[in-house]
Design an enzyme around this catalytic site. Structure first.
Site, PDB file in Angstrom:
ATOM      1  CG  ASP A 196      42.798 -15.783  13.387  1.00 36.18           C
ATOM      2  OD1 ASP A 196      43.644 -16.293  14.119  1.00 36.18           O
ATOM      3  OD2 ASP A 196      41.665 -16.270  13.233  1.00 36.18           O
TER       4      ASP A 196
HETATM    5  C1  FRU Z   1      41.672 -19.025  14.421  1.00 32.21           C
HETATM    6  C2  FRU Z   1      40.530 -18.608  15.337  1.00 32.21           C
HETATM    7  C3  FRU Z   1      39.270 -18.320  14.548  1.00 32.21           C
HETATM    8  C4  FRU Z   1      38.512 -17.407  15.471  1.00 32.21           C
HETATM    9  C5  FRU Z   1      39.632 -16.595  16.081  1.00 32.21           C
HETATM   10  C6  FRU Z   1      39.392 -16.205  17.517  1.00 32.21           C
HETATM   11  O1  FRU Z   1      42.920 -18.798  14.996  1.00 32.21           O
HETATM   12  O2  FRU Z   1      40.297 -19.592  16.321  1.00 32.21           O
HETATM   13  O3  FRU Z   1      38.542 -19.473  14.190  1.00 32.21           O
HETATM   14  O4  FRU Z   1      37.590 -16.604  14.789  1.00 32.21           O
HETATM   15  O5  FRU Z   1      40.800 -17.377  15.999  1.00 32.21           O
HETATM   16  O6  FRU Z   1      40.383 -15.329  17.983  1.00 32.21           O
END
Ligand code: FRU
Length: 539
Positions: free
Chosen positions: A22
């Protein structure tokens, strides 16, 4: 461990190696854009998550800094997961992120502030001792409680959302604060939808009813609508609605005509997840960042030494119809355009494919306007399809089966003899009282390689056909094709891994397999230069 370069992108955001997911906390500060992102410093698979940090003057050329936020306290020792940045009224940024506190992935919300806010690079972040700011109370599912949003302010009270679920109901919990330090949970969540599962990475922001300009997240009033976007862990797709935010009741009401949850509106009908917007006050834009993961195997990721890219940032605004958002790659991308070739008034009879020669087809930007003499030959739209996802219609009809008006479009990342190609194309259908335009980005023919995920992504395009034209822009970059149909009304991203059609063995064609002749009115294609991509900032 050498990084294997064949499918690395040329102008999409990537660190030199390792896993990314992300985009986090994008913000503009003292002349620099900051992008943080989920990063594994130790390998090409998910794990050991920190906030890596890059800065840019133009959203295209990036310099890297040391990770900004990494496990260092009891409240984030097992990982620093996604979150957002807020610029306070005094101009200083604050980051909210999810800390993982134990092996069971118990989640808590924390904040961090710049150690030295006069540093435009914001190199060093501190986690004050009054952390965490939000604990999961006993009614909350503590292993599904994460990804705080940018804060917004109404009547002096700040608000944030935190993504969650209760059994299979997706929830955006609302928290309020007067001083930005003490946060309390509102009695009602801002919004929730039964059966949609975990809501990851919620995003909530206003869009203007009268202008394409973006708005600061706290702007309200009668001249705005609001957008709520969630990333659904169950489908790995994102959905958004446009609606009304009642500031007094602190509730969000999506427009009735819009489907809430699965089968709702999408920023992107392909590989696009965990996205986040931010307001850029230097240009008055709202900018959307999304992540595209790999569509090859974990073993391939390990072999490559890297996994994941950030897609080209997109400007987002409300369509004048009020029924959807529009998106377009930020204008700064055009600085990378170099050699240009054009086609003009090129007729494409049924079965034609015409090569666009003279550019680096593996790393290109293509913008094309198709026209057609009439809609008469549009194939009938089977009413049964109304219940299907656009993807299933694309899977049935494809790019090769002859049609009426379409399929026509681009063959991207194509080998010379078309053993491999990723077609991006329109097919126009005639339903009872309207035309239905399908845009497909079909990876099924993209590669002769094995062990790949090669879906036929597709979305319908809500477009006025009275001028008998359809436009398409595709950003092609070795293993990614990002396509914007009809001026950004429908967007689709595919990740593909050709074996033959790589580097100078990649070709670009326009094609038509419909019985109606289609004309390429204008086509512009550019070779794309390589920007500065995550070279360390000289200190
Ligand atoms: C989305 C996610 C979020 C989390 C992050 C962990 O891709 O699963 O919900 O904060 O990635 O890396």
């Amino acid at each position: 461990d050498k990084v294997k370069q064949t499918h690395r992108t040329g102008y999409h955001f990537q660190p030199p190696k390792n896993w990314i997911n992300d985009p986090n906390g994008p913000l503009y500060y003292k002349g620099l854009y900051h992008l943080f992102y989920q990063y594994n410093p130790k390998g090409a698979v998910w794990g050991n998550i920190v906030w890596a940090h890059s800065v840019s003057k133009d959203l295209i050329n990036w310099e890297s800094l040391e990770p900004a936020i990494y496990p260092s306290k009891w409240f984030d020792n097992y990982g620093c997961w996604s979150g957002s940045a807020t610029i306070l009224p005094n101009g200083e940024p604050v980051i909210f992120y999810t800390g993982i506190v134990d092996e069971n992935n118990r989640q808590i919300q924390n904040y961090a502030v710049p150690a030295n806010s006069s540093d435009p690079y914001l190199r060093e972040w501190v986690k004050p001792d009054d952390n965490p700011i939000v604990y999961p109370d006993p009614s909350v599912n503590a292993s599904a409680f994460r990804d705080p949003t940018t804060a917004w302010r109404v009547d002096g009270h700040w608000r944030i959302l935190i993504g969650s679920k209760k059994r299979d109901r997706g929830i955006a919990y609302l928290y309020r604060s007067l001083d930005f330090k003490k946060w309390s949970k509102a009695k009602h969540p801002l919004h929730s939808v039964q059966g949609t599962g975990m809501w990851e990475c919620p995003d909530f922001f206003p869009v203007s009813l009268s202008s394409e300009d973006g708005l600061d997240t706290s702007v309200g009033g009668s001249n705005v609508r609001h957008v709520l976007k969630v990333s659904l862990d169950l489908t790995r797709y994102e959905y958004y609605t446009i609606g009304t935010y009642d500031e007094k009741k602190d509730r969000y009401y999506p427009d009735e005509a819009l489907v809430d949850g699965w089968a709702g509106l999408r920023y992107d009908y392909g590989n696009f997840y965990a996205s986040k917007t931010f307001f850029d006050p230097s240009t008055n834009r709202r900018i959307l960042w999304g992540w595209a993961n790999e569509s090859d195997s974990v073993q391939q990721d390990r072999n490559k030494g890297w996994a994941g890219i950030q897609l080209i940032p997109r400007r987002v605004w409300l369509d004048p119809s009020g029924k959807q958002l529009l998106q377009w790659p930020v204008a700064e991308l055009e600085k990378l355009r170099s050699h240009n070739v054009q086609l003009r008034n090129q007729k494409l009879h049924q079965g034609y494919h015409v090569e666009v020669k003279g550019i680096t087809a593996a790393q290109a930007d293509v913008d094309v306007t198709f026209s057609f003499p009439s809609l008469d030959k549009a194939e009938p739209f089977d009413p049964k399809w109304a219940k299907l996802d656009a993807l299933d219609v694309c899977a049935q009809k494809g790019s090769k089966a002859q049609g009426g008006l379409g399929p026509f479009g681009l063959l991207t990342l194509a080998s010379e003899k078309l053993e491999e190609f990723t077609p991006v194309f329109f097919r126009v259908f005639k339903a009872a009282d309207e035309h239905k335009v399908l845009l497909c980005s079909d990876a099924r023919s993209s590669s002769l390689g094995v062990g790949l995920y090669k879906p036929p992504f597709a979305g319908f395009v809500d477009v006025d056909l009275t001028d008998k034209k359809l436009t398409l822009r595709s950003l092609i970059d070795h293993s990614v094709v990002e396509s914007f149909g009809a001026g950004g009304r429908t967007v689709i991203t595919s990740r593909v891994y050709p074996i033959i059609a790589v580097f100078d063995k990649a070709h670009l064609f326009v094609f038509n397999n419909g019985s109606e002749t289609v004309t390429v009115e204008t086509l512009n294609a550019w070779s794309m230069k390589v920007p500065v991509m995550n070279v360390p900032v000289k200190s």
